[in-house]
Design an enzyme around this catalytic site. Structure first.
Site: not given
Ligand code: ADP
Ligand code: ADP
Ligand code: MG
Length: 556
Positions: A116, A200, A235, A297
């Site tokens: 990430k 974040e 999540h 994907r």
């Protein structure tokens, strides 16, 4: 077009890939673990190879055995599905090195998007707006804490190698940071073998908006519009839809263009998804939508995109992998109607969503819908793999109609004795706030009370069970006692044991329920029921003076 395809996956996605391959005349090879030998995907493929035991590390994740199976069966290409090795660049390279066609993203794109922090750095360089935060160049706890303080709470700590909703911690205040960091690191090390994290800004009223992109080997990249996956639990996506509610054409244009730019920046080929996080507190607007990550994907929720665009994304994947150009140009693609997907899981909402495994003695879905499922009635949910039983996909001209269809479809699901989230899904899809598109990623947690079905049978369940136990008219058995009051409407009472507890039910209306083998299915719930044990019957099944046998029968 490649002539034969090995599917390095299992369950619903293996079946999904087989369907498109068959239509295109491509021979399919299934690989499976020993416990999956009787699964539908194994039977439906043209050939099947057992590659190991139940643990994925001894079967679905074994590159050597997958390549050997391809060699043995003469497969020309490998499709990895999602999960397992689908985002593993080493596997993609091994497939290509073995002279096979890789039906996936180029290994280099997978690699850069797989972490990430690296992905965000690349996106910043490409001019794509990213979630504000710290990429974690310095991993010392002191520095991370300072950066979190500077970003301002709440913040989200994320494992750079994370996925599947794991390795994330929301931190609401500075003094909770150190502990959250330590536990996030432990989880990340255990799950991904990499304990590095980034930080974040935690976006408030977060909405998960993602864009389906597709690239080919001729340098074209298009998008197939957005999906909204804001209905999540921990999540993880639960209900997805396309398009995103409240997305105006200008905002859509900006987000989809950013997604195409992101894909081009990594020379993307094949199916991919650019995930964005949006601050939905004042509706969707382009200046409050940020890049979060890319999934290199085919995505679980790809069917909603197929439904609104009329395209077959697996066909696109096979064509692109065979070197053909994209089947459509951007201006040939349009949104038509609204689609929603619900993930039916083998889990019990009443026990905090604990997984529920075992035989599927009953597994029935409503007809006339797209149901992507890897299992069938008579099969089993094992503890070894993803607990998803099926994806229930609906399409309709409008969002309201789609939500209504989804709620009704989930309410008609019948599964036993494995417990599912069907009733929970039905309630979520029918929820007034969901129908009004007042959604963000906190929706499920916020409304848990009204979404999670009660542990006790509801009145309609008791009514349906009592009616089902009622013997045929004209017989007056001692199991169903007829209450009778002079000068009053006669009550009819039935003693019924639901989930092992006896209830005395005064009959009123008869709800529409399905009854089979002592199990009652109503609104997505399943309840075992029957007459109470003899002692309990006599004690409890009494409701006023007994009606004289053989005379007037007061039943409705
Ligand atoms: P999607 O957006 O397609 O739903 P998910 O994040 O839910 O993506 O992941 C799809 C599948 O891949 C799930 O079965 C999930 O468990 C699995 N998965 C995703 N990332 C990882 C990972 N890093 N490690 C293991 N499994 C993963
Ligand atoms: P994964 O690889 O596990 O899918 P993501 O980065 O895609 O990880 O995040 C998963 C989910 O976590 C998102 O769909 C969203 O609900 C939530 N999330 C991620 N980043 C943020 C953020 N900055 N603010 C609020 N929620 C976030
Ligand atoms: Mg994600």
């Amino acid at each position: 077009m490649t002539r034969s395809l090995l599917i390095a996956n299992r369950g619903e996605i293996a079946r999904r890939i087989i369907r498109s391959a068959r239509r295109l005349g491509v021979r399919t090879v299934a690989v499976h673990s020993d416990v999956d030998a009787a699964m539908p995907f194994v039977r439906e493929a043209d050939a099947a190879v057992c590659i190991g035991t139940a643990a994925a590390s001894d079967s679905y994740l074994r590159t050597d055995r997958l390549l050997a199976a391809a060699r043995e069966t003469g497969a020309e290409a490998i499709h990895p599905g999602y999960g397992f090795l689908s985002e593993n660049a080493d596997f993609a390279e091994a497939v290509i090195a073995a002279g096979l066609v890789w039906v996936g993203a180029p290994p280099a794109s997978i690699r850069v998007m797989g972490l990430k922090d690296a992905a965000k750095a690349r996106m910043i360089a490409a001019g794509v707006p990213v979630t504000p935060g710290y990429l974690g160049e310095d991993q010392s706890p002191e520095r991370l804490q300072r950066e979190a303080d500077a970003i301002g709470y709440p913040v989200l700590i994320k494992a750079v190698a994370g996925g599947g909703g794991k390795g994330m911690r929301r931190v609401d205040a500075a003094d909770a940071f150190a502990e959250a960091l330590a536990s996030c690191r432990r989880e990340a090390a255990a799950a991904f073998g990499d304990d590095r994290v980034l930080i974040e800004k935690y976006i408030l009223s977060p909405r998960h908006i993602e864009v389906q992109v597709f690239g080919d080997t001729h340098g074209h990249v298009v998008h197939l519009f957005e999906r909204d996956c804001s209905l999540q639990r921990r999540h993880q996506k639960v209900i997805e839809e396309a398009p995103a509610p409240g997305m105006d054409p200008a905002t859509r244009g900006a987000v989809c263009d950013a997604a195409v730019k992101a894909a081009k920046a990594v020379d993307y080929v094949g199916a991919g998804t650019i995930e964005f996080i949006a601050d939905g507190s004042e509706g969707l607007s382009a200046d409050r939508i940020w890049f979060m990550e890319m999934n290199t994907r085919l995505q679980v929720e790809h069917p909603v995109t197929e439904a609104i665009t009329g395209q077959d994304l697996v066909e696109w994947q096979l064509r692109v992998a065979s070197g053909e150009p994209l089947p459509k140009t951007q201006d040939q693609l349009a949104i038509n109607g609204w689609a929603m997907e619900a993930r039916l899981y083998a889990e019990n909402p009443a026990t905090g969503f604990l997984p529920s495994t075992g035989p599927l003695e009953r597994l029935r879905f409503p007809r006339g819908l797209r149901i992507d499922s890897g299992v069938e009635e008579g099969g089993e949910v094992t503890p070894f793999y993803d607990p998803m039983i099926a994806k229930i996909i609906v399409a309709a001209p409008t969002r309201a109609a789609a939500a209504n269809k989804l709620a009704r479809a989930c309410g008609k699901v019948e599964v036993w004795p494995v417990r599912t989230n069907a009733a929970f899904l039905a309630r979520a899809a029918a929820d007034p706030d969901f129908v009004a598109a007042r959604i963000d990623t906190g929706f499920i947690e916020r409304h848990a009370d009204r979404l999670i079905p009660a542990a006790e049978p509801s009145e309609p369940v008791l009514q349906a069970a009592a009616h089902a136990l009622l013997p045929p008219r004209g017989t007056v058995p001692w199991t169903a006692l007829h209450g009778f009051r002079v000068n009053a409407a006669a009550d009819l009472c039935v003693a019924v044991a639901v989930a092992g507890r006896t209830h005395l039910v005064t009959l009123t209306e008869r709800p529409q329920a399905t009854i089979a083998d002592g199990v009652l299915y109503l609104a997505g719930e399943a309840w075992p029921f029957g007459p109470p044990r003899a002692g309990e019957q006599r004690r409890q099944a009494w409701c006023g003076p007994q009606y004289p046998p053989g005379q007037h029968d007061p039943r409705p």
